[in-house]
Design an enzyme around this catalytic site. Sequence first.
Site, short mmCIF file in Angstrom:
data_model
loop_
_atom_site.label_atom_id
_atom_site.label_comp_id
_atom_site.label_asym_id
_atom_site.label_seq_id
_atom_site.Cartn_x
_atom_site.Cartn_y
_atom_site.Cartn_z
CD GLU A 1 -2.68 -1.45 0.45
OE1 GLU A 1 -3.32 0.00 -0.58
OE2 GLU A 1 -3.13 -2.33 -0.49
CG HIS B 1 -1.30 -7.07 -1.22
ND1 HIS B 1 -1.28 -5.98 -0.17
CD2 HIS B 1 -2.49 -6.50 -1.93
CE1 HIS B 1 -1.59 -4.90 -0.57
NE2 HIS B 1 -2.53 -4.86 -1.11
CB SER C 1 -10.64 -0.86 -0.76
OG SER C 1 -8.62 -1.29 -0.10
#
Length: 496
Positions: A197, A283, A295
């Site tokens: 992220e 991921h 999200s």
Amino acid sequence: MSTRSSFGDDEQTKVPRIMTFRPSYDEFKNFASYIEHMESRGAHLAGLAKIQPPAEWVARKDGYDIDNINMTIPAPICQVVTGAHGLYQQINIQQRRQMTLRQFMEKANSELYQTPRHFDYEDLERKYWKNITYISPLYAADVKGTLSDEDLDVWNIGRLDTILNLVNTDYNIIIDGVNTAYLYFGMWKSSFAWHTEDMDLYSINYLHFGAPKTWYAIPPAYGRRLEKLANETFVENYNECNAYLRHKMTMISPKVLRQHNIPYNKITQEAGEIMITFPFGYHAGFNHGFNGAESTNFASRRWIEYGKRASICKCRSDMVKISMETFVRRFQPERYENWLRGQDFGCHPEEPGKICASAPPTLNEYEKQASLRAIKSQKRGCSLAATTNGCESNSEAVENPADADDRASVSSYSSSRHLQPVVKVRKLAPKETVVPETSAPPKKYDFNQVAVVRVRRLWNELPSTENGVNLLTNGVVKNTKRMRFQTKVLTLDDED
């Protein structure tokens, strides 16, 4: 479905599994507390965890009848994948024509894009990797909005109460998709490439409805192995940007991961389930068919050391960068002064024993005071980006555009109209052309060039009354301010 790569017995026993949690409603009420509980159980060691919410928790009471969801997808992306033998590059071409959610669903369920027949998830996974370069799917990614009820107070993805809210509180900045919610509508084979992220934050993903998602996750302790493999394989991309994995276009199959001894887990997320990714947890994954997910990112005190040492992409001016000043000042006051001086020595949480200084602050009191002195001096040729030792010359400022970017407090594609005086937003200077040295390492693959040739051919074959503008002149794929996925704009005249 939860499996792990096959390695030697000794290492296999050390690789943590993805954990699944089934909290009661009372346990579920406090978001931050439950994340701490999950980490006390070791969930973060796998980089990814699944939560099956209690039956009492309902994100949307009206259900998911598509005709009752007034949603327009402003710019779906077409995912063109090139490569071979488990190593791929994904280029996301932004479509100009907007679509309603019903139109997207109808296309996802059409004969061309529908999910193929399969026996089980393992069979579908084999079909995915076998056909990954064929029939480019559409993905409605980074759509602003929420499907959760406004009065949902427990685990409302649009307003999670974590320390990441300090970005808004202290800097008055909203970063779409980071401290607000984004929606993702997928179809069969639409994918998200290997990445962590932004700023190595946590993330939460709730699958509201539709077909499942398959997730791959690498435990954070092994994240450097993936980076090393990617850097050695996609050499040209790495030479252009040492944080190019943040472009979200690198896809590596489980088979290749096993060949290079990189541990990974995989798991399937069903509708109504929540996935949590943890700091520095790489991921990737793909959708099994038409679905809708929501999200956003969040943070905890444990994340701060990750954020201070996160890699930053500097080749794109709209990449998300968050100043760590408020977090260090509030939660690490004993290290604040050394951090301001660039002398905050320590280890990356996933690299114990490797001592180095954390990234220099993007904004601090020393720079502010020096800037004030520079303004008062009113000397010709004196740069406002002066240091505590005096003023830098204009030529130095031009020669080091990356340094100016480092001093930007917060830079993203979000609006900067409400920035406080202590926050700076600066644009990257044009990148200078670098002539490669003769001793440069040999190129293994040039997937980007192959993709450009392929897309240029499609461009030339498109019917058009006007010449238009070819945006693929040099193979450089630039990000738009609308999307967090790396995209290109390709105008189509009709459905085909």
